[in-house]
Structure formats: C-alpha cells, structure tokens
Write a protein that holds these residues in place. Structure first.
Motif, PDB file in Angstrom:
ATOM      1  N   VAL A 203       0.836  -1.197   0.000  1.00 29.66           N
ATOM      2  CA  VAL A 203       0.000   0.000   0.000  1.00 29.66           C
ATOM      3  C   VAL A 203       0.874   1.252   0.000  1.00 29.66           C
ATOM      4  O   VAL A 203       1.752   1.408   0.846  1.00 29.66           O
ATOM      5  N   PHE A 204       0.622   2.132  -0.956  1.00 33.29           N
ATOM      6  CA  PHE A 204       1.270   3.437  -0.970  1.00 33.29           C
ATOM      7  C   PHE A 204       0.477   4.404  -0.099  1.00 33.29           C
ATOM      8  O   PHE A 204      -0.717   4.224   0.130  1.00 33.29           O
ATOM      9  N   GLN A 205       1.144   5.439   0.390  1.00 35.18           N
ATOM     10  CA  GLN A 205       0.460   6.435   1.206  1.00 35.18           C
ATOM     11  C   GLN A 205      -0.621   7.113   0.371  1.00 35.18           C
ATOM     12  O   GLN A 205      -0.368   7.550  -0.745  1.00 35.18           O
ATOM     13  N   LEU A 327       3.531  11.130 -11.347  1.00 36.11           N
ATOM     14  CA  LEU A 327       2.965  10.264 -10.318  1.00 36.11           C
ATOM     15  C   LEU A 327       4.033   9.395  -9.663  1.00 36.11           C
ATOM     16  O   LEU A 327       3.926   9.060  -8.473  1.00 36.11           O
ATOM     17  N   VAL A 328       5.077   9.043 -10.412  1.00 34.60           N
ATOM     18  CA  VAL A 328       6.093   8.116  -9.924  1.00 34.60           C
ATOM     19  C   VAL A 328       6.701   8.576  -8.604  1.00 34.60           C
ATOM     20  O   VAL A 328       6.781   7.823  -7.635  1.00 34.60           O
ATOM     21  N   SER A 329       7.137   9.827  -8.544  1.00 36.31           N
ATOM     22  CA  SER A 329       7.785  10.330  -7.335  1.00 36.31           C
ATOM     23  C   SER A 329       6.799  10.596  -6.205  1.00 36.31           C
ATOM     24  O   SER A 329       7.204  10.833  -5.065  1.00 36.31           O
ATOM     25  N   MET A 330       5.503  10.574  -6.503  1.00 34.72           N
ATOM     26  CA  MET A 330       4.491  10.819  -5.480  1.00 34.72           C
ATOM     27  C   MET A 330       3.962   9.535  -4.861  1.00 34.72           C
ATOM     28  O   MET A 330       3.169   9.577  -3.917  1.00 34.72           O
ATOM     29  N   LEU A 331       4.377   8.402  -5.388  1.00 40.23           N
ATOM     30  CA  LEU A 331       4.013   7.114  -4.814  1.00 40.23           C
ATOM     31  C   LEU A 331       5.013   6.797  -3.717  1.00 40.23           C
ATOM     32  O   LEU A 331       6.135   6.358  -3.972  1.00 40.23           O
ATOM     33  N   GLN A 332       4.618   7.055  -2.486  1.00 46.29           N
ATOM     34  CA  GLN A 332       5.528   6.923  -1.349  1.00 46.29           C
ATOM     35  C   GLN A 332       4.937   5.958  -0.334  1.00 46.29           C
ATOM     36  O   GLN A 332       3.732   5.753  -0.264  1.00 46.29           O
ATOM     37  N   SER A 333       5.825   5.368   0.466  1.00 41.07           N
ATOM     38  CA  SER A 333       5.378   4.409   1.458  1.00 41.07           C
ATOM     39  C   SER A 333       6.355   4.361   2.615  1.00 41.07           C
ATOM     40  O   SER A 333       7.470   4.886   2.539  1.00 41.07           O
ATOM     41  N   ASP A 334       5.922   3.719   3.701  1.00 42.91           N
ATOM     42  CA  ASP A 334       6.800   3.533   4.850  1.00 42.91           C
ATOM     43  C   ASP A 334       7.866   2.486   4.564  1.00 42.91           C
ATOM     44  O   ASP A 334       8.893   2.436   5.226  1.00 42.91           O
ATOM     45  N   SER A 335       7.597   1.639   3.605  1.00 45.96           N
ATOM     46  CA  SER A 335       8.563   0.621   3.212  1.00 45.96           C
ATOM     47  C   SER A 335       9.207   1.040   1.890  1.00 45.96           C
ATOM     48  O   SER A 335       9.023   2.149   1.417  1.00 45.96           O
ATOM     49  N   LEU A 337       8.639   0.554  -1.243  1.00 39.10           N
ATOM     50  CA  LEU A 337       7.806   0.301  -2.415  1.00 39.10           C
ATOM     51  C   LEU A 337       8.066   1.349  -3.490  1.00 39.10           C
ATOM     52  O   LEU A 337       8.260   2.526  -3.181  1.00 39.10           O
ATOM     53  N   SER A 338       8.035   0.930  -4.726  1.00 39.47           N
ATOM     54  CA  SER A 338       8.150   1.885  -5.830  1.00 39.47           C
ATOM     55  C   SER A 338       7.706   1.230  -7.121  1.00 39.47           C
ATOM     56  O   SER A 338       7.770   0.008  -7.280  1.00 39.47           O
ATOM     57  N   VAL A 339       7.227   2.067  -8.037  1.00 43.20           N
ATOM     58  CA  VAL A 339       6.849   1.634  -9.386  1.00 43.20           C
ATOM     59  C   VAL A 339       7.319   2.718 -10.338  1.00 43.20           C
ATOM     60  O   VAL A 339       7.093   3.900 -10.090  1.00 43.20           O
ATOM     61  N   GLU A 340       7.982   2.342 -11.406  1.00 38.20           N
ATOM     62  CA  GLU A 340       8.464   3.329 -12.369  1.00 38.20           C
ATOM     63  C   GLU A 340       7.879   3.045 -13.752  1.00 38.20           C
ATOM     64  O   GLU A 340       7.754   1.894 -14.167  1.00 38.20           O
ATOM     65  N   PHE A 341       7.541   4.135 -14.444  1.00 39.82           N
ATOM     66  CA  PHE A 341       6.980   4.044 -15.793  1.00 39.82           C
ATOM     67  C   PHE A 341       7.052   5.419 -16.426  1.00 39.82           C
ATOM     68  O   PHE A 341       7.334   6.419 -15.755  1.00 39.82           O
ATOM     69  N   GLY A 342       6.803   5.477 -17.734  1.00 40.60           N
ATOM     70  CA  GLY A 342       6.731   6.757 -18.421  1.00 40.60           C
ATOM     71  C   GLY A 342       5.303   7.263 -18.435  1.00 40.60           C
ATOM     72  O   GLY A 342       4.979   8.315 -17.916  1.00 40.60           O
ATOM     73  N   THR A 343       4.419   6.477 -19.024  1.00 41.33           N
ATOM     74  CA  THR A 343       2.988   6.763 -18.989  1.00 41.33           C
ATOM     75  C   THR A 343       2.242   5.440 -19.124  1.00 41.33           C
ATOM     76  O   THR A 343       2.732   4.505 -19.765  1.00 41.33           O
ATOM     77  N   ALA A 344       1.075   5.365 -18.506  1.00 40.07           N
ATOM     78  CA  ALA A 344       0.240   4.163 -18.580  1.00 40.07           C
ATOM     79  C   ALA A 344      -1.119   4.590 -19.124  1.00 40.07           C
ATOM     80  O   ALA A 344      -1.830   5.373 -18.489  1.00 40.07           O
ATOM     81  N   ILE A 345      -1.470   4.098 -20.306  1.00 45.79           N
ATOM     82  CA  ILE A 345      -2.638   4.572 -21.054  1.00 45.79           C
ATOM     83  C   ILE A 345      -3.766   3.555 -20.962  1.00 45.79           C
ATOM     84  O   ILE A 345      -3.584   2.384 -21.291  1.00 45.79           O
ATOM     85  N   ASP A 371       9.608   5.205 -19.287  1.00 43.91           N
ATOM     86  CA  ASP A 371      10.143   6.550 -19.405  1.00 43.91           C
ATOM     87  C   ASP A 371      11.513   6.486 -20.076  1.00 43.91           C
ATOM     88  O   ASP A 371      12.379   5.729 -19.623  1.00 43.91           O
ATOM     89  N   PRO A 372      11.753   7.245 -21.148  1.00 44.23           N
ATOM     90  CA  PRO A 372      13.071   7.238 -21.785  1.00 44.23           C
ATOM     91  C   PRO A 372      14.166   7.718 -20.847  1.00 44.23           C
ATOM     92  O   PRO A 372      15.319   7.360 -20.983  1.00 44.23           O
ATOM     93  N   ASP A 373      13.810   8.550 -19.885  1.00 46.94           N
ATOM     94  CA  ASP A 373      14.781   8.990 -18.880  1.00 46.94           C
ATOM     95  C   ASP A 373      14.014   9.420 -17.641  1.00 46.94           C
ATOM     96  O   ASP A 373      13.553  10.547 -17.550  1.00 46.94           O
ATOM     97  N   GLN A 374      13.898   8.519 -16.675  1.00 42.76           N
ATOM     98  CA  GLN A 374      13.087   8.775 -15.491  1.00 42.76           C
ATOM     99  C   GLN A 374      13.575   9.973 -14.695  1.00 42.76           C
ATOM    100  O   GLN A 374      12.810  10.649 -14.001  1.00 42.76           O
ATOM    101  N   ARG A 375      14.864  10.293 -14.789  1.00 45.35           N
ATOM    102  CA  ARG A 375      15.401  11.409 -13.997  1.00 45.35           C
ATOM    103  C   ARG A 375      14.788  12.744 -14.342  1.00 45.35           C
ATOM    104  O   ARG A 375      14.811  13.681 -13.546  1.00 45.35           O
ATOM    105  N   LEU A 376      14.211  12.885 -15.507  1.00 43.65           N
ATOM    106  CA  LEU A 376      13.617  14.158 -15.900  1.00 43.65           C
ATOM    107  C   LEU A 376      12.410  14.511 -15.044  1.00 43.65           C
ATOM    108  O   LEU A 376      12.037  15.680 -14.946  1.00 43.65           O
ATOM    109  N   PHE A 377      11.791  13.517 -14.411  1.00 48.25           N
ATOM    110  CA  PHE A 377      10.545  13.763 -13.710  1.00 48.25           C
ATOM    111  C   PHE A 377      10.693  13.611 -12.202  1.00 48.25           C
ATOM    112  O   PHE A 377       9.711  13.539 -11.496  1.00 48.25           O
ATOM    113  N   LYS A 378      11.899  13.528 -11.684  1.00 52.46           N
ATOM    114  CA  LYS A 378      12.120  13.379 -10.254  1.00 52.46           C
ATOM    115  C   LYS A 378      12.641  14.676  -9.656  1.00 52.46           C
ATOM    116  O   LYS A 378      13.199  15.495 -10.321  1.00 52.46           O
TER     117      LYS A 378
END
Length: 378
Positions: A203-205, A327-335, A337-345, A371-378
């Motif tokens: 579960v994400f926060q 959304l990627v960097s906003m998915l946070q948790s106490d553990s 957890l993480s999910v990475e993607f560019g876009t999900a349609i 994502d071609p380069d995830q660092r652009l959105f973090k």
C-alpha cells in the motif's frame, strides 16, 4: 491548443486521513485518490488483483470515480501495478479494473442493454466530490498542486490502510497480455475470488486527487520549462533534435536512413509530450473520454488495431485516461515500495457495459510505456 474532447488533469492534493469515513457524506468509493487500499463499489466483492508475472498482490496506484454523463450508474476505475522491480514494464504486472453500480438496481431492475446504451460522456467527475469524504476536509485548492510534507499522521493513516487492506480477499484475474508485451492479447473476464490471508497487499500512502481543466492553464504555457528539460535530455543523450528534424538523409543507405528516422521520430514524440505537459508539469492524471492519448515515445505502428475489444460485450475500446510521469515520485510508502513508468494509457469499453448482477470488476486494457529517462521527472 487544438479543439477536441475536453481534457481534465488530476493533481495530487492533501493526504487521506484514514480509511474510516463517515458523517453522512459521499462514500469512499466516490473518492479520487492515489495510493491506499481500493474502495470497491457496493456491487463488487472486495478483492485484490495479483501480478501475472510473479504472483504477488498488486499495489493500487490510482482510484478514479468517473461516472459517465447521462448514465444512471456509479462508475469507478482502479489501476494496479506490481511493486517488484523485476516486474516494472511487464504488461502482465499491470491491471485496470472497472466497476459500476446502479443504486436503484434492487428496486428497479434494469435490462443490461439499457445500461449499456451509448453514452455521450466527456466529463470526469462533474458531480463527484474529488476531495473525499472526511468531516474535517476543507475545499480543495484546485488551481495549483500543493505538495504536502509527510508526517507521523500520514504514517499512522497508512498503517490503518494496511490493516484494512489485509482483510481483503485476493481477487485472481486472468492475464491481460503475454510476456512479449504484444497488444494483440485479449484481456479475459474475471474468473472469481480466491481467499488468501497469508500476506498483506502493498500500500502506498494515500492522497486525494483534485481535478482541473487543462484549458484553465493554456494562458500560462511554460515553454521555458519544457525547453530546459528537452535541452538537458539532448545533452545527456548526445542528440540534436533540430538537426535531426532538418536532415534530409539524401545519399544515405536505406538502413542508416531508417535508424536516423527512428531516432528523429522518438525525439519528436518526446518533445511533443514535454511541450503539452509543460502547461501543468505536476499533473498525474490526464482524462479525456474518447479523446487522444499523449504518448511519451513512439507507439507501435499498429496501436489502434492492437487494442483488444471488450472481453464482455465485444465493443471497441476507446481512450479514457492515462497516468503521467509525475505520479512516480508521489508514490511513497513507509517501506521500500516503488513503481516506475513513463505513462500508462487506459482504454475502456466504449459502451461501458456491465452485466446484470455482476459482482467482480471488469478488466480493461492498459498500455504502458517506459520513461526514456526517469530522472527528468524526479
């Protein structure tokens, strides 16, 4: 901006205080949120989908209350993904589940064909309370995104969400795609509920999602921001978009011409994506029923033909919404957890069909681009 179906944007808002809500306000399933545990409509048996690759319970990324204009039924869509790193980008590791509920169905039985009539829906949640259903909730500030700090109260809220989620049954759904990632695989209908109390789902926060109209931002286009991100991308990857766009490839071999054209097309698609989202970089959802998705990289040439028809009624599926990189960097948790993607349609049944007395969600189609380069959105 070109005229077309209305585009609504979802922005992360305040933290959800907890799974228990009351006070006579709207139910939890009428809440737009990211993270937390899924709030199922009354017509649907509680459950939790599993990853088609590793078998783990999937984490809820977003829950949208999205009734259609002119329809009597409540309607919701939930997107799940596997938080295991080895499953990122795997089509079988994502699920989008749609459920509907006709509040008067017990008093006024409806013929399925009537419920599946053609909808002229173009709005998302016009009558929904996207701020949630808490007594102490204030009106959302929808004009801007407020990134709120995470504190002990949120952690406590997360623990309560986990406790609630651990009581859910485990919903086992058929795989939507094969390991090849082909678009030509047909998502199957739900196959029933499997009880499993051996583990709790991740579960994400949870945070509320507020909704704004993209048109409200058109007068504030931040091209400098988009250009800066593009320049950073080009410098890091060693490509020059303008040069690639202007080259005629005259006199070059066929293979080299094809390779350069492919690179040019990729950068053009990415530039178009960055320019469009620059009006509101913090958007985490783009919603446009029957509109056009925004690809982050060039999609397969047969994308339209590859979208499977509805597994329940056989109708075509149309674009409804997509998850955005922010959304990627906003998915946070106490553990961890993480999910990475560019876009999900997400593509859903154009008739928004729902079988009479159905008790399990219908699986829709989701196309995930890395994502071609995830660092652009973090």
């Amino acid at each position: 901006m070109a005229a077309g179906p209305r585009v609504l944007l979802g922005l992360r808002d305040a933290a959800v205080p907890g799974p228990c809500r009351g006070g006579g306000q709207d139910p939890a399933w009428a809440t737009n949120k990211l993270g937390g545990a899924a709030d199922w409509l009354p017509s649907v048996r509680p459950g939790w989908p599993r990853c088609g690759r590793c078998g783990r319970a999937l984490a809820l990324l977003v829950q949208l209350y999205c009734p259609l204009e002119g329809a009597r039924a409540h309607r919701a869509a939930s997107v799940f993904a596997c938080a295991a790193r080895g499953c990122w980008g795997e089509p079988r590791s994502w699920k989008v589940l749609r459920s509907q509920y006709l509040q008067t169905q017990e008093k006024e039985p409806q013929d399925a064909s009537k419920q599946e009539s053609n909808f002229a829906a173009k709005d998302w949640c016009d009558e929904a309370d996207d701020w949630g259903v808490c007594d102490e909730a204030e009106s959302p500030a929808c004009a801007t995104l407020q990134l709120l700090g995470l504190n002990e109260a949120v952690s406590s809220s997360l623990s309560r969400e986990v406790d609630c989620a651990s009581q859910f049954q485990q919903l086992c759904l058929s795989e939507a795609t094969d390991g090849s990632g082909s678009l030509n695989t047909h998502p199957a209908a739900s196959e029933g509920v499997v009880m499993d109390t051996s583990s709790s789902p991740p579960v994400f926060q949870p945070f509320y999602i507020s909704v704004v109209d993209e048109e409200d931002y058109t007068g504030f286009l931040d091209t400098d921001h988009a250009d800066a991100l593009l320049k950073e991308y080009q410098q890091r990857e060693g490509v020059d978009l303008e040069q690639l766009m202007s080259e005629s490839f005259a006199g070059e071999g066929a293979n080299e011409k094809y390779e350069k054209s492919e690179v040019k097309n990729m950068d053009h698609t990415f530039h178009k994506f960055m320019k469009r989202i620059s009006v509101c970089p913090e958007q985490i959802i783009r919603y446009s029923w029957g509109g056009q998705p925004l690809f982050i990289t060039s999609p397969p040439a047969n994308i339209d033909k590859g979208i499977p028809t509805c597994s329940n009624c056989g109708s075509n599926r149309i674009f409804e919404f997509q998850l955005m990189p922010a959304l990627v960097s906003m998915l946070q948790s106490d553990s961890d957890l993480s999910v990475e993607f560019g876009t999900a349609i997400v593509y859903t049944c154009e008739r928004s069909c729902w079988p009479t007395n159905h008790q399990t969600p219908l699986e829709e189609f989701i196309f995930v681009q890395e994502d071609p380069d995830q660092r652009l959105f973090k």
